[in-house]
Write an enzyme that holds these catalytic residues in place. Structure first.
Site, PDB file in Angstrom:
ATOM      1  N   CYS A   1       2.577   9.331 -38.781  1.00  0.00           N
ATOM      2  CA  CYS A   1       1.551   8.279 -38.887  1.00  0.00           C
ATOM      3  C   CYS A   1       0.144   8.862 -38.807  1.00  0.00           C
ATOM      4  CB  CYS A   1       1.709   7.272 -37.743  1.00  0.00           C
ATOM      5  SG  CYS A   1       3.290   6.501 -37.672  1.00  0.00           S
TER       6      CYS A   1
HETATM    7  N1  SAJ Z   1      -1.969  13.657 -29.660  1.00  0.00           N
HETATM    8  C1  SAJ Z   1      -2.952  14.475 -29.138  1.00  0.00           C
HETATM    9  N2  SAJ Z   1      -3.813  13.963 -28.211  1.00  0.00           N
HETATM   10  C2  SAJ Z   1      -3.733  12.660 -27.798  1.00  0.00           C
HETATM   11  C3  SAJ Z   1      -2.719  11.837 -28.349  1.00  0.00           C
HETATM   12  C4  SAJ Z   1      -1.855  12.355 -29.275  1.00  0.00           C
HETATM   13  O1  SAJ Z   1      -3.053  15.651 -29.485  1.00  0.00           O
HETATM   14  O2  SAJ Z   1      -4.530  12.252 -26.955  1.00  0.00           O
HETATM   15  C5  SAJ Z   1      -1.070  14.193 -30.687  1.00  0.00           C
HETATM   16  C6  SAJ Z   1       0.382  14.113 -30.306  1.00  0.00           C
HETATM   17  O3  SAJ Z   1       0.780  15.264 -29.597  1.00  0.00           O
HETATM   18  C7  SAJ Z   1       1.063  14.033 -31.668  1.00  0.00           C
HETATM   19  C8  SAJ Z   1       0.056  13.280 -32.520  1.00  0.00           C
HETATM   20  O4  SAJ Z   1      -1.197  13.385 -31.844  1.00  0.00           O
HETATM   21  O5  SAJ Z   1       1.265  15.317 -32.198  1.00  0.00           O
HETATM   22  C9  SAJ Z   1       0.398  11.804 -32.705  1.00  0.00           C
HETATM   23  O6  SAJ Z   1       0.702  11.304 -31.444  1.00  0.00           O
HETATM   24  P1  SAJ Z   1       0.752   9.701 -31.128  1.00  0.00           P
HETATM   25  O7  SAJ Z   1       0.797   9.555 -29.640  1.00  0.00           O
HETATM   26  O8  SAJ Z   1      -0.299   9.001 -31.855  1.00  0.00           O
HETATM   27  O9  SAJ Z   1       2.199   9.267 -31.597  1.00  0.00           O
HETATM   28  P2  SAJ Z   1       2.731   8.716 -32.972  1.00  0.00           P
HETATM   29  O10 SAJ Z   1       2.472   9.616 -34.109  1.00  0.00           O
HETATM   30  O11 SAJ Z   1       4.140   8.355 -32.688  1.00  0.00           O
HETATM   31  O12 SAJ Z   1       1.856   7.396 -33.203  1.00  0.00           O
HETATM   32  C10 SAJ Z   1       2.452   6.154 -33.066  1.00  0.00           C
HETATM   33  C11 SAJ Z   1       1.609   5.244 -33.896  1.00  0.00           C
HETATM   34  N3  SAJ Z   1       2.268   3.977 -34.099  1.00  0.00           N
HETATM   35  C12 SAJ Z   1       2.168   3.399 -35.331  1.00  0.00           C
HETATM   36  O13 SAJ Z   1       1.608   3.907 -36.274  1.00  0.00           O
HETATM   37  C13 SAJ Z   1       2.826   2.088 -35.487  1.00  0.00           C
HETATM   38  C14 SAJ Z   1       0.270   4.971 -33.210  1.00  0.00           C
HETATM   39  O14 SAJ Z   1      -0.394   3.866 -33.865  1.00  0.00           O
HETATM   40  C15 SAJ Z   1       0.456   4.617 -31.774  1.00  0.00           C
HETATM   41  O15 SAJ Z   1      -0.838   4.416 -31.172  1.00  0.00           O
HETATM   42  C16 SAJ Z   1       1.160   5.776 -31.093  1.00  0.00           C
HETATM   43  O16 SAJ Z   1       2.478   5.817 -31.683  1.00  0.00           O
HETATM   44  C17 SAJ Z   1       1.260   5.561 -29.610  1.00  0.00           C
HETATM   45  O17 SAJ Z   1       0.310   4.982 -29.039  1.00  0.00           O
HETATM   46  O18 SAJ Z   1       2.222   6.077 -29.053  1.00  0.00           O
END
Ligand code: SAJ
Length: 440
Positions: free
Chosen positions: A277
């Site tokens: 995403c």
């Molecule tokens: N990450 C960082 N720093 C942060 C947060 C995340 O480096 O502060 C990295 C993570 O390690 C990962 C990537 O970013 O590699 C994405 O992480 P994510 O927590 O955003 O997880 P996702 O990709 O599963 O995002 C999903 C998304 N859901 C949808 O698109 C419906 C996102 O909108 C959500 O906000 C997220 O889950 C969530 O909050 O867990």
């Protein structure tokens, strides 16, 4: 015809005699199938993957968030069937399209899944049908790509004969608190009547439906959500680069900023941006804007910073070894954690793959460990997760924490490793106080 068609369809949705179809039975589509089935609709799942179809017809789930018991109950009750045959849509009144929207190798959006699903649907679209697209995509997709394909083939009019809307998926795999059932759902149609009918359908099964004025508003809503996240992660990643040059501990800075009870939202730096995403959705928006001669600079810059983080990690490893009179070339490195975020088995866009490739390109001997991912295959290399973690930690010159799975014994790691590069602050203060730990 118009009012009667809409009135009849609204009644079918209200009394749940409308038959529902979900096209694409992945981490978005399957939970939606269960939610509609639990609401009392007869649901037919459509997917090109016969393994998925067969599994569901046997009452067996293949998605971590969907219990097999839920699938079995619906199948046994005759409320759920699955098929690869789109012709079932002849007898369906409500269709949700939940297919992938990845990027091509060129970095441009790959809309082939949406186009193929729409072209199949176009063969069977009929008066009295409501259709929603849930796949994350650029603003305008529903109106520019789907609408013509559906209206040209059968001479039907959206908003009169059939009803077309966009409703962004908000599924976060593995999350238990916010699910498909209780996460507020945005719905926006090609016309006001389309918005009304689609919102009426979703309101029969989902706890909170947020009706917006158009499909473009709904498409843009999802992109704002994930672009906001990507850009803020890019900001803290750049802060990590800045703090490294200033000799300031970025983790301490972020923790201190996090004590502000208002006006601040904590994000943390890392080895790069993974997942299906966050690194991808914003590029759908910047791609669309390029076609309108607008350069979405924030998105491009944040994407550049996030994409560069694996290189920054490798430079930190090289510097840490150098400070111990060791060359990266020939050193033995153990990468801890390969999935794109903790406690899941998803490798998509994982920065661990880039970190491993870059370390190998500089001549390091690289092993990895991940309890969720037994083997890694990427580009021209293939690796197996080390079987004896403690021995591997003792044997290598440097351990790089790339994904901080909660099941790791970080005290054991700190005790047994010679040198640790911690890209996730997994070791916390123990890491800050140890002279064998380098933090991002
Ligand atoms: N990450 C960082 N720093 C942060 C947060 C995340 O480096 O502060 C990295 C993570 O390690 C990962 C990537 O970013 O590699 C994405 O992480 P994510 O927590 O955003 O997880 P996702 O990709 O599963 O995002 C999903 C998304 N859901 C949808 O698109 C419906 C996102 O909108 C959500 O906000 C997220 O889950 C969530 O909050 O867990």
């Amino acid at each position: 015809m118009t009012d009667q068609t809409k009135t009849t369809l609204l009644q079918q949705l209200k009394d749940r005699t409308a038959v529902v179809a979900v096209v694409g039975l992945g981490y978005v589509g399957l939970p939606l199938v269960v939610v509609f089935g639990n609401a009392g609709f007869k649901v037919v799942g459509i997917d090109l993957d016969t393994a998925k179809v067969d599994s569901l017809n046997r009452g067996v789930s293949y998605i971590q968030d969907v219990p097999t018991a839920d699938v079995k109950r619906l199948v046994d009750a005759g409320l759920l069937t699955a098929t690869t045959d789109f012709s079932v849509l002849r007898d369906v009144q409500a269709v949700s399209i939940c297919v992938p929207t990845p990027l091509k190798k060129t970095g441009d959006p790959d809309l082939s899944y949406i186009i193929n699903a729409t072209d199949e649907l176009a063969k069977y679209v009929h008066a009295g049908m409501v259709i929603t697209l849930e796949s994350t995509t650029y603003p305008g997709t529903t109106r520019e790509l789907i609408l013509p394909r559906l209206s040209e083939c059968c001479g039907l009019t959206a908003g009169q004969d059939f009803f077309l809307a966009f409703s962004p998926e908000r599924v976060d795999p593995g999350r238990k608190d916010w699910t498909t059932l209780n996460t507020p759902k945005v719905v926006g149609g090609i016309t006001p009547d389309c918005s009304e009918v689609a919102a009426a359908w979703y309101s029969q099964a989902l706890k909170t439906v947020i009706r917006v004025s158009s499909a473009e508003v709904a498409e843009m809503t999802k992109l704002l959500e994930n672009t906001f996240r990507m850009i803020n992660i890019g900001l803290v990643n750049e802060l990590a680069l800045i703090c490294n040059r200033l000799g300031v501990d970025v983790w301490e800075v972020i923790d201190a900023a996090g004590t502000k009870p208002f006006g601040f939202m904590k994000f943390t730096p890392g080895p790069g941006l993974g997942g299906h995403c966050i690194p991808i959705d914003p590029l759908y928006l910047s791609w669309k804007m390029k076609s309108l001669n607008y350069n979405a600079r924030f998105i491009e810059l944040a994407s550049e910073i996030n994409t560069n983080m694996p290189r920054f990690v490798v430079s930190r490893v090289q510097d840490a070894l150098n400070d111990r009179s060791l060359a990266l070339k020939g050193s033995r490195i153990l990468v801890l954690g390969a999935s794109y975020k903790p406690d899941i088995d998803d490798l998509r866009e994982s920065p661990a793959l880039d970190v491993i490739g870059l370390l190998m390109a500089k001549g390091a001997q690289v092993d990895y460990h991940d309890p969720y991912i037994p083997t890694l295959k990427h580009d021209s290399w293939e690796k197996v997760s080390v079987p004896d973690l403690k021995n591997a930690i003792r044997a290598v010159d440097c351990v790089v924490i790339v994904t901080n799975h909660s099941q790791y014994d970080y005290a054991m790691l700190l005790e047994n490793a010679k040198l640790i590069v911690d890209t996730r602050n997994a070791l916390g203060n123990a890491g800050r106080e140890s002279d064998k730990v380098v933090r991002l």
